[in-house]
Write an enzyme that holds these catalytic residues in place. Structure first.
Site, PDB file in Angstrom:
ATOM      1  N   ARG A  43       0.821  -1.225   0.000  1.00  0.00           N
ATOM      2  CA  ARG A  43       0.000   0.000   0.000  1.00  0.00           C
ATOM      3  C   ARG A  43       0.848   1.264   0.000  1.00  0.00           C
ATOM      4  O   ARG A  43       0.340   2.339  -0.231  1.00  0.00           O
ATOM      5  CB  ARG A  43      -0.923  -0.001   1.225  1.00  0.00           C
ATOM      6  CG  ARG A  43      -2.051  -1.006   1.096  1.00  0.00           C
ATOM      7  CD  ARG A  43      -2.753  -1.196   2.408  1.00  0.00           C
ATOM      8  NE  ARG A  43      -1.836  -1.676   3.424  1.00  0.00           N
ATOM      9  CZ  ARG A  43      -2.179  -2.005   4.652  1.00  0.00           C
ATOM     10  NH1 ARG A  43      -3.431  -1.897   5.025  1.00  0.00           N
ATOM     11  NH2 ARG A  43      -1.282  -2.452   5.513  1.00  0.00           N
ATOM     12  N   LYS A 142       2.627 -20.313   4.221  1.00  0.00           N
ATOM     13  CA  LYS A 142       1.971 -20.801   5.424  1.00  0.00           C
ATOM     14  C   LYS A 142       1.711 -19.622   6.359  1.00  0.00           C
ATOM     15  O   LYS A 142       2.418 -18.611   6.232  1.00  0.00           O
ATOM     16  CB  LYS A 142       2.833 -21.862   6.093  1.00  0.00           C
ATOM     17  CG  LYS A 142       4.121 -21.254   6.692  1.00  0.00           C
ATOM     18  CD  LYS A 142       4.725 -22.095   7.746  1.00  0.00           C
ATOM     19  CE  LYS A 142       5.642 -21.261   8.594  1.00  0.00           C
ATOM     20  NZ  LYS A 142       6.371 -21.878   9.616  1.00  0.00           N
ATOM     21  N   LYS A 176      14.772 -27.599   1.027  1.00  0.00           N
ATOM     22  CA  LYS A 176      16.127 -27.735   1.573  1.00  0.00           C
ATOM     23  C   LYS A 176      16.886 -28.835   0.834  1.00  0.00           C
ATOM     24  O   LYS A 176      16.330 -29.917   0.606  1.00  0.00           O
ATOM     25  CB  LYS A 176      16.058 -28.081   3.067  1.00  0.00           C
ATOM     26  CG  LYS A 176      15.672 -26.896   3.929  1.00  0.00           C
ATOM     27  CD  LYS A 176      15.702 -27.280   5.391  1.00  0.00           C
ATOM     28  CE  LYS A 176      15.283 -26.119   6.263  1.00  0.00           C
ATOM     29  NZ  LYS A 176      16.271 -25.045   6.344  1.00  0.00           N
ATOM     30  N   GLU A 210      15.097 -24.381  17.389  1.00  0.00           N
ATOM     31  CA  GLU A 210      15.574 -23.023  17.104  1.00  0.00           C
ATOM     32  C   GLU A 210      16.134 -22.437  18.389  1.00  0.00           C
ATOM     33  O   GLU A 210      15.553 -22.655  19.459  1.00  0.00           O
ATOM     34  CB  GLU A 210      14.411 -22.151  16.620  1.00  0.00           C
ATOM     35  CG  GLU A 210      13.811 -22.602  15.301  1.00  0.00           C
ATOM     36  CD  GLU A 210      12.595 -21.755  14.954  1.00  0.00           C
ATOM     37  OE1 GLU A 210      12.759 -20.791  14.201  1.00  0.00           O
ATOM     38  OE2 GLU A 210      11.496 -22.046  15.453  1.00  0.00           O
ATOM     39  N   HIS A 234       5.965 -28.374   8.586  1.00  0.00           N
ATOM     40  CA  HIS A 234       7.343 -28.824   8.353  1.00  0.00           C
ATOM     41  C   HIS A 234       7.614 -30.219   8.922  1.00  0.00           C
ATOM     42  O   HIS A 234       8.131 -31.089   8.230  1.00  0.00           O
ATOM     43  CB  HIS A 234       8.349 -27.857   8.975  1.00  0.00           C
ATOM     44  CG  HIS A 234       8.178 -26.436   8.534  1.00  0.00           C
ATOM     45  ND1 HIS A 234       7.912 -26.096   7.231  1.00  0.00           N
ATOM     46  CD2 HIS A 234       8.240 -25.269   9.220  1.00  0.00           C
ATOM     47  CE1 HIS A 234       7.825 -24.773   7.144  1.00  0.00           C
ATOM     48  NE2 HIS A 234       8.011 -24.264   8.326  1.00  0.00           N
ATOM     49  N   LYS A 334      11.196 -23.175  20.287  1.00  0.00           N
ATOM     50  CA  LYS A 334      11.979 -21.935  20.218  1.00  0.00           C
ATOM     51  C   LYS A 334      12.803 -21.814  21.489  1.00  0.00           C
ATOM     52  O   LYS A 334      12.452 -22.385  22.514  1.00  0.00           O
ATOM     53  CB  LYS A 334      11.036 -20.734  20.098  1.00  0.00           C
ATOM     54  CG  LYS A 334      10.369 -20.667  18.729  1.00  0.00           C
ATOM     55  CD  LYS A 334       9.901 -19.269  18.421  1.00  0.00           C
ATOM     56  CE  LYS A 334       9.349 -19.161  17.010  1.00  0.00           C
ATOM     57  NZ  LYS A 334      10.375 -19.168  15.961  1.00  0.00           N
TER      58      LYS A 334
HETATM   59  P1  NAP Z   1       4.795  -8.403   7.096  1.00  0.00           P
HETATM   60  O1  NAP Z   1       6.221  -8.091   7.378  1.00  0.00           O
HETATM   61  O2  NAP Z   1       3.753  -7.872   8.017  1.00  0.00           O
HETATM   62  O3  NAP Z   1       4.492  -7.857   5.616  1.00  0.00           O
HETATM   63  C1  NAP Z   1       3.206  -7.765   5.093  1.00  0.00           C
HETATM   64  C2  NAP Z   1       3.270  -7.154   3.707  1.00  0.00           C
HETATM   65  O4  NAP Z   1       1.947  -7.090   3.181  1.00  0.00           O
HETATM   66  C3  NAP Z   1       3.813  -5.735   3.672  1.00  0.00           C
HETATM   67  O5  NAP Z   1       4.525  -5.537   2.477  1.00  0.00           O
HETATM   68  C4  NAP Z   1       2.553  -4.890   3.690  1.00  0.00           C
HETATM   69  O6  NAP Z   1       2.825  -3.624   3.141  1.00  0.00           O
HETATM   70  C5  NAP Z   1       1.653  -5.740   2.791  1.00  0.00           C
HETATM   71  N1  NAP Z   1       0.228  -5.518   3.024  1.00  0.00           N
HETATM   72  C6  NAP Z   1      -0.456  -5.637   4.172  1.00  0.00           C
HETATM   73  N2  NAP Z   1      -1.760  -5.348   3.984  1.00  0.00           N
HETATM   74  C7  NAP Z   1      -1.894  -5.043   2.673  1.00  0.00           C
HETATM   75  C8  NAP Z   1      -2.988  -4.655   1.868  1.00  0.00           C
HETATM   76  N3  NAP Z   1      -4.235  -4.526   2.354  1.00  0.00           N
HETATM   77  N4  NAP Z   1      -2.766  -4.429   0.562  1.00  0.00           N
HETATM   78  C9  NAP Z   1      -1.524  -4.511   0.032  1.00  0.00           C
HETATM   79  N5  NAP Z   1      -0.452  -4.927   0.756  1.00  0.00           N
HETATM   80  C10 NAP Z   1      -0.628  -5.156   2.062  1.00  0.00           C
HETATM   81  O7  NAP Z   1       4.539  -9.966   6.971  1.00  0.00           O
HETATM   82  P2  NAP Z   1       5.616 -11.120   6.650  1.00  0.00           P
HETATM   83  O8  NAP Z   1       6.327 -11.482   7.902  1.00  0.00           O
HETATM   84  O9  NAP Z   1       6.417 -10.729   5.471  1.00  0.00           O
HETATM   85  O10 NAP Z   1       4.668 -12.357   6.317  1.00  0.00           O
HETATM   86  C11 NAP Z   1       3.985 -12.460   5.075  1.00  0.00           C
HETATM   87  C12 NAP Z   1       3.368 -13.865   4.971  1.00  0.00           C
HETATM   88  O11 NAP Z   1       4.395 -14.823   4.949  1.00  0.00           O
HETATM   89  C13 NAP Z   1       2.480 -14.224   6.155  1.00  0.00           C
HETATM   90  O12 NAP Z   1       1.445 -15.035   5.702  1.00  0.00           O
HETATM   91  C14 NAP Z   1       3.411 -15.022   7.043  1.00  0.00           C
HETATM   92  O13 NAP Z   1       2.717 -15.909   7.887  1.00  0.00           O
HETATM   93  C15 NAP Z   1       4.220 -15.761   5.998  1.00  0.00           C
HETATM   94  N6  NAP Z   1       5.535 -16.182   6.473  1.00  0.00           N
HETATM   95  C16 NAP Z   1       6.431 -15.248   6.922  1.00  0.00           C
HETATM   96  C17 NAP Z   1       7.692 -15.683   7.333  1.00  0.00           C
HETATM   97  C18 NAP Z   1       8.737 -14.684   7.793  1.00  0.00           C
HETATM   98  O14 NAP Z   1       9.840 -15.125   8.122  1.00  0.00           O
HETATM   99  N7  NAP Z   1       8.448 -13.405   7.823  1.00  0.00           N
HETATM  100  C19 NAP Z   1       8.014 -17.053   7.308  1.00  0.00           C
HETATM  101  C20 NAP Z   1       7.075 -17.962   6.819  1.00  0.00           C
HETATM  102  C21 NAP Z   1       5.839 -17.509   6.403  1.00  0.00           C
HETATM  103  P3  NAP Z   1       1.903  -2.328   3.485  1.00  0.00           P
HETATM  104  O15 NAP Z   1       1.533  -2.415   4.927  1.00  0.00           O
HETATM  105  O16 NAP Z   1       2.769  -1.180   3.111  1.00  0.00           O
HETATM  106  O17 NAP Z   1       0.720  -2.444   2.587  1.00  0.00           O
END
Ligand code: NAP
Length: 484
Positions: A43, A142, A176, A210, A234, A334
């Site tokens: 956004r 996930k 992996k 972890e 996993h 963890k």
């Molecule tokens: P995050 O850091 O909160 O990022 C969310 C992203 O989505 C941001 O770019 C945000 O940007 C965008 N977003 C949120 N609401 C939006 C909307 N209404 N329209 C357009 N864009 C929007 O989350 P994350 O940690 O990257 O996780 C993302 C997904 O991956 C989740 O499902 C999480 O469970 C999964 N996941 C994450 C990890 C990890 O290590 N981080 C590992 C495994 C799985 P804006 O707010 O600027 O719009």
């Protein structure tokens, strides 16, 4: 082959910590098809140049060997674009559609790296905007749901919008190198197959430990917990890779059919096994790698009264002819003593002992997933200590370290999976029926915990979890692999 990769959540944690570095490595290795576009979506109001600068700044946190030089980044950055969208607004998808129509790429990948609450909206809106044609592939991170019902609801929406062959459900453990080598070990060599059964194997342990806590994801983790975050996906996928029958070929559905059979064969839970064979824990303040760390309930974003588990250990069996009676122990947590993911297959001892040998140390195949990536075969042999007594054996190991053998520039998990999506290979992705079966199996545990007044057992950060975990495995005369 031309491609567009649309990264919903293009400014998020997953995008800059995992996906961009993986895409850059593929670019550096020359495996990313040339002339593709990577379109970050969020956004924020960013120009293409501002987005490139943002991604460049984030590479500062990547390990040195994987950081681009200025020149490399300039060439990689030419692929990067940005599109401002609010994914909850249907009208914003028209702008995506016109951006994609500018050049009609052969393959369009929609990577949904946003909060799970947006998954169904994104699928529905893509379909309404006509962005679900056969050349479109959708990647879902996930967690897909928080229980069986919510997982089914997501899969149902996805099914209405896309064909199953267009859907790539990520479980990055399957990417992996050591997990792929597990398939190679089992199905590329005839050596292990005759041994790979209840007659020869005493028990199997799968550990995903972890040393980190919840980092900045306390609020997310507190709603999720270790069972949903690690076991349902996993750990069960690793169990499938170990327990499955040889598939009839290497095609995605042949592999996924066999994994599904394993999940369907897991012994159903009873009130007794739920109380005896499942342990949950939550870390309290302690020390990890010489540093004092707070307890889980003191972490930012976590409810100070939280009952969310940060540790699970459980015992199960695969109820079929190959595995009946062989215990499979799964454990994840963890803030444990070290970062260590591995599978340990312990074979039965020699049926008649003619040598003197220490108990327990040998007869094991260890598949290391992290931090090292490799295989160890623990055997008994006559070593240095045996000069005066040829009847006495010592443990030795055959060690295959994949980094040393094949170089540390091997393809990482996300790099492998992203290339597979672009190339349309589904082998390392999870089918909806597998996922539903996994949820079906963990759900009785979640239900039992709801009515369990005791809550998770505390363990001190930097240890191997609550003592009940060691007690559970000790009841069968066994111990966890780090104690063997
Ligand atoms: P995050 O850091 O909160 O990022 C969310 C992203 O989505 C941001 O770019 C945000 O940007 C965008 N977003 C949120 N609401 C939006 C909307 N209404 N329209 C357009 N864009 C929007 O989350 P994350 O940690 O990257 O996780 C993302 C997904 O991956 C989740 O499902 C999480 O469970 C999964 N996941 C994450 C990890 C990890 O290590 N981080 C590992 C495994 C799985 P804006 O707010 O600027 O719009």
């Amino acid at each position: 082959m031309s491609f567009d990769l649309v990264l919903f959540g293009g400014t998020g944690d997953l995008a800059w910590r995992k996906l961009m570095p993986a895409l850059f490595q593929a670019f550096r290795h020359g495996t990313l098809p040339e002339g593709g576009r990577i379109i970050g979506v969020a956004r924020d109001d960013l120009s293409h140049e501002q987005y490139r600068a943002l991604i460049a700044s984030r590479f500062g946190g990547v390990e040195l060997a994987k950081r681009p030089s200025e020149d490399e980044f300039a060439r990689f950055a030419a692929m990067l674009h940005f599109l401002r969208m609010d994914l909850s607004r249907p009208e914003d998808y028209a702008r995506l559609s016109s951006m994609l129509n500018e050049r009609q790429a052969d393959t369009v990948v929609m990577y949904v790296a946003t909060a799970p609450s947006l998954f169904t909206t994104v699928c529905e809106q893509l379909a309404s905007a006509g962005l679900n044609q056969p050349q479109v592939r959708i990647v879902l991170e996930k967690p897909l749901g928080h229980d069986l019902a919510s997982n089914r609801a997501i899969n149902e929406t996805v099914r209405h919008s896309f064909q199953e062959k267009q859907v790539f459900r990520i479980d990055h453990y399957l990417g992996k190198p050591s997990v792929q080598n597990l398939f190679a070990l089992r199905f590329g060599n005839a050596l292990f197959e005759p041994l790979w059964r209840r007659e020869n194997i005493s028990n199997i342990q799968i550990t995903i430990a972890e040393d980190l806590g919840v980092e900045k994801r306390g609020a997310f983790y507190d709603q999720t917990g270790a069972l949903r975050d690690m076991v349902q996906n996993h750990a069960l996928q690793l169990l499938c890779a170990i327990g499955m029958e040889p598939p009839i070929n290497a095609h995605a559905d042949a592999i996924r059919d066999e994994k599904l059979k394993v999940l369907r064969s897991l012994k159903p839970w009873t009130a007794e096994t739920l109380s005896q064979h499942v342990v949950r824990g939550q870390y309290t303040a302690g020390g990890v790698n010489g540093t004092a760390v707070p307890g889980y309930r003191e972490e930012s974003g976590v409810d100070p009264q939280s009952r969310t588990e940060t540790f699970v250990a459980l015992r199960t069996e695969i109820a079929n002819w190959r595995w009946a009676g062989v215990p499979f122990y799964l454990r994840t947590g963890k803030r444990l003593a070290s970062r260590d993911a591995r599978i340990v297959v312990t074979f039965r001892p020699a049926p008649h002992a003619i040598f003197k040998a220490p108990m327990g140390a040998a007869n094991r195949l260890v598949i290391n997933l992290q931090p090292r990536d490799g295989l160890e075969l623990h055997l008994l042999a006559q070593g240095q200590d045996n000069r005066r007594n040829a009847q006495s054996l010592s443990p030795v190991q055959l060690d295959l370290d994949f980094d040393r053998r094949f170089g540390s520039e091997r393809v990482g998990a996300y790099e492998r999976l992203l290339l597979d999506v672009i190339d349309g290979r589904l082998n390392l992705f999870v089918r909806s029926d597998e996922q539903e079966e996994a949820w079906r199996w963990v759900e009785p545990i979640l239900d039992a915990w709801k009515s369990d007044a005791q809550g998770p057992r505390p363990y001190v950060a930097g240890t191997w979890g609550p003592s009940a975990s060691s007690a559970m495995i000790a009841r069968e005369g066994l111990c966890w692999s780090e104690e063997a």
